[in-house]
Design an enzyme around this catalytic site. Structure first.
Site, PDB file in Angstrom:
ATOM      1  N   ASP A 408       0.857  -1.081  -0.053  1.00 46.05           N
ATOM      2  CA  ASP A 408      -0.062  -0.051  -0.089  1.00 46.05           C
ATOM      3  C   ASP A 408       0.794   1.126   0.010  1.00 46.05           C
ATOM      4  O   ASP A 408       1.762   1.296   0.696  1.00 46.05           O
ATOM      5  CB  ASP A 408      -0.996   0.039   1.289  1.00 46.05           C
ATOM      6  N   ASN A 416      -2.843  12.937  -2.914  1.00 43.95           N
ATOM      7  CA  ASN A 416      -4.151  13.594  -3.543  1.00 43.95           C
ATOM      8  C   ASN A 416      -4.365  14.827  -3.202  1.00 43.95           C
ATOM      9  O   ASN A 416      -4.590  15.701  -3.925  1.00 43.95           O
ATOM     10  CB  ASN A 416      -5.162  12.560  -3.529  1.00 43.95           C
ATOM     11  N   HIS A 421      -5.652  14.588  -7.933  1.00 40.70           N
ATOM     12  CA  HIS A 421      -5.700  13.526  -8.269  1.00 40.70           C
ATOM     13  C   HIS A 421      -4.871  13.021  -9.703  1.00 40.70           C
ATOM     14  O   HIS A 421      -4.672  11.813  -9.868  1.00 40.70           O
ATOM     15  CB  HIS A 421      -7.209  12.905  -8.544  1.00 40.70           C
ATOM     16  N   ASP A 425      -2.565   9.807  -9.891  1.00 40.50           N
ATOM     17  CA  ASP A 425      -2.518   8.739 -10.896  1.00 40.50           C
ATOM     18  C   ASP A 425      -1.262   8.530 -11.537  1.00 40.50           C
ATOM     19  O   ASP A 425      -0.931   7.383 -11.565  1.00 40.50           O
ATOM     20  CB  ASP A 425      -3.575   9.233 -12.082  1.00 40.50           C
ATOM     21  N   ARG A 440      10.794 -10.533 -11.482  1.00 38.85           N
ATOM     22  CA  ARG A 440      11.239 -11.559 -12.557  1.00 38.85           C
ATOM     23  C   ARG A 440      10.092 -11.886 -13.492  1.00 38.85           C
ATOM     24  O   ARG A 440       9.074 -11.519 -12.961  1.00 38.85           O
ATOM     25  CB  ARG A 440      11.816 -12.902 -11.814  1.00 38.85           C
ATOM     26  N   GLU A 443       7.250 -13.421 -11.773  1.00 40.12           N
ATOM     27  CA  GLU A 443       6.331 -12.997 -10.472  1.00 40.12           C
ATOM     28  C   GLU A 443       5.600 -11.899 -11.294  1.00 40.12           C
ATOM     29  O   GLU A 443       5.974 -11.268 -12.155  1.00 40.12           O
ATOM     30  CB  GLU A 443       7.515 -12.493  -9.808  1.00 40.12           C
ATOM     31  N   GLU A 451      -4.981   2.499  -3.864  1.00 39.15           N
ATOM     32  CA  GLU A 451      -3.206   2.589  -3.971  1.00 39.15           C
ATOM     33  C   GLU A 451      -2.740   1.104  -3.535  1.00 39.15           C
ATOM     34  O   GLU A 451      -1.446   1.089  -3.159  1.00 39.15           O
ATOM     35  CB  GLU A 451      -2.924   3.781  -2.906  1.00 39.15           C
TER      36      GLU A 451
END
Length: 530
Positions: A408, A416, A421, A425, A440, A443, A451
């Protein structure tokens, strides 16, 4: 003379075979296309409704489990505080005030905390600015909590002093010799910022217009995007009535304002409350209309070409048209394998076959594109939550061990609020790019919502996942972000099958570890407890 006129009259009333076939085939194509659109509309509507209901239930269930854990922690905090204050009569008022402030600031569970003696006098309160210390309690709920001498949670009510709409929890305080001294109470200000809004964040589930609300055991609103509704009695709502019985599930329901909603709901065992995640059914309608417009847009040109071809090349042999109508009628019900285009001995049938197959191919191409868009996050280009949940379910079904990293972006609300905003973004896209370059090929990273991002590591244990998480965290911390300050992340790790054996439990474990990382100062990685 008369006979010739009669013959001429009868000839003028006859319809040529070309125009007859043109009219019949045109009618067939129009009807088939209409059936296709209607069938596709109904099929898509059922799919979207079922998917939305299920996703809302999953969200409500996840949130209820989070709230259940939260309230257990809150009760534990009050119990610990009550044990510490078992000899509060021997403590100075300042010592008690300092301890209450420490409780309030260290856990951030409550907006205010108070010690109420058994004689109904508020002995200490934090923050002290409330000015209620030394006064007698007057509310029915607080007197009930004091008389019960047991852990208590109130229904929402307005205080006589501050006129705030509150809910409070209390824990009885007993002295070391077992005598009842009073209660330690913690208060939530429902119409102000509180622990619920901090834990659950913005009242928006997936950015599509869905939102959630919380009700207590008596059907009163405790949390809602419209703060003016908090405290209202919504027990007439059928979903709320089920929550009051302790049930969980999903159903279409009409809310108290008469708006049709797709609701997923889950009860919270720790306090008898309930969480409802709803999506206005009008959003489904809008998405369906957009879907139909897209299909029509892709089909319009081939359809026009088809009709023009029919007008020009219609001939007396009708069987090619029947074949094409049968092919188109299957659309919307099954995946069509387009036959190889073979030259037909009839030039007219050959041209028409190619035009119809082109139209079908374009529609299927658009359908495949919509499917891709449904599993991809539009902002970051990462796979979305639906893809994540499908992958986890497949891996669990196959018994493949794996680890999950939930991360997170720290203080994203500040980004924000400070930069807007649009810059927010850009920060999310930056985070996604750094994560992808740090992983990799085997993955994968998913945007979980807002977020939050999730990384799946097939075959990886907790230690390997920790190394990958730290690599990602350090790469983000050292990267050049779109804002003047550094962008950092907090991360929680869970492993299958070590921490959980099912998807929701695994995500919950990772979410709990992420919450611990946040509470320990952010910009760190925490592995879930076994």
């Amino acid at each position: 003379m008369f006979k010739l006129k009669g013959n001429g009259f009868r000839q003028s009333k006859k319809l040529s075979l070309t125009w007859l076939l043109t009219g019949l085939v045109t009618l067939v194509v129009l009807l088939t296309s209409s059936i296709l659109l209607v069938g596709s509309y109904q099929s898509k509507k059922q799919s979207l409704t079922k998917t939305t209901l299920h996703l809302n239930y999953i969200s409500a269930d996840r949130m209820s489990k989070t709230m259940d854990s939260l309230f257990q922690s809150m009760r534990g905090s009050l119990k610990h505080g009550a044990d510490k204050l078992s000899d509060f009569k021997a403590m100075t008022p300042k010592q008690v005030d300092d301890y209450l402030e420490l409780m309030r600031n260290s856990s951030n569970f409550f907006n205010s905390i108070a010690v109420v003696e058994s004689n109904r006098v508020i002995r200490n309160v934090a923050p002290a600015s409330l000015g209620t210390a030394g006064r007698h309690i007057t509310s029915k709920a607080s007197m009930e909590a004091l008389s019960l001498q047991k852990p208590y949670i109130s229904s929402p009510y307005k205080t006589s002093n501050t006129k705030r709409l509150i809910v409070f929890l209390s824990q009885p305080i007993f002295s070391s010799n077992g005598s009842y001294l009073g209660i330690l109470s913690g208060t939530l200000y429902l119409q102000k910022n509180n622990i619920l809004s901090e834990v659950f964040g913005y009242n928006n589930v997936d950015g599509s217009g869905s939102y959630y609300y919380i009700v207590d055991s008596e059907g009163r609103l405790l949390y809602h995007p419209d703060k003016n509704l908090i405290g209202n009695d919504v027990s007439s709502n059928k979903v709320v009535q089920k929550l009051m019985k302790g049930e969980s599930g999903e159903q279409q329901v009409r809310n108290t304002r008469g708006v049709e909603m797709l609701a997923g709901f889950s009860s919270v065992s720790a306090n008898g409350w309930g969480i409802v995640v709803v999506t206005p059914i009008g959003l489904i309608h809008n998405e369906l209309m957009s879907y139909i417009r897209t299909i029509i847009g892709y089909s319009l040109l081939p359809f026009i070409i088809l009709l023009m071809s029919i007008i020009v090349i219609a001939r007396r042999f009708a069987w090619p048209f029947v074949h094409l109508a049968n092919l188109v009628s299957k659309m919307g019900n099954e995946k069509i394998v387009l036959p190889e285009v073979k030259p037909h001995w009839s030039r007219e049938a050959d041209l028409l076959s190619r035009a119809v197959l082109l139209a079908v191919a374009n529609i299927q191409k658009q359908t495949d594109q919509l499917t891709h868009e449904a599993t991809t996050d539009a902002l970051t280009g990462l796979m979305n939550r639906r893809s994540l949940e499908n992958t986890i379910s497949q891996w669990i079904t196959s018994g493949l061990p794996f680890s999950l990293i939930m991360l997170d972006v720290d203080k994203f609300k500040f980004v924000n609020d400070t930069y807007g905003h649009l810059i927010g973004d850009e920060v999310l896209k930056h985070v996604a790019k750094v994560i992808e370059t740090s992983l990799r090929p085997d993955e994968s990273c998913y945007r979980y919502g807002g977020e939050e991002f999730v990384i799946l590591l097939g075959g990886a244990g907790s230690e390997d996942a920790f190394d990958v998480a730290e690599k990602v965290r350090q790469a983000l911390e050292q990267s050049k972000a779109p804002i003047p300050t550094k962008v950092t992340v907090s991360q929680g790790i869970a492993n299958y099958p070590l921490h959980a054996l099912e998807r929701e439990g695994l995500l919950e474990k990772a979410d709990q570890a992420l919450y611990l990382a946040k509470s320990r100062g952010r910009n760190r990685t925490v592995v879930a407890e076994s």
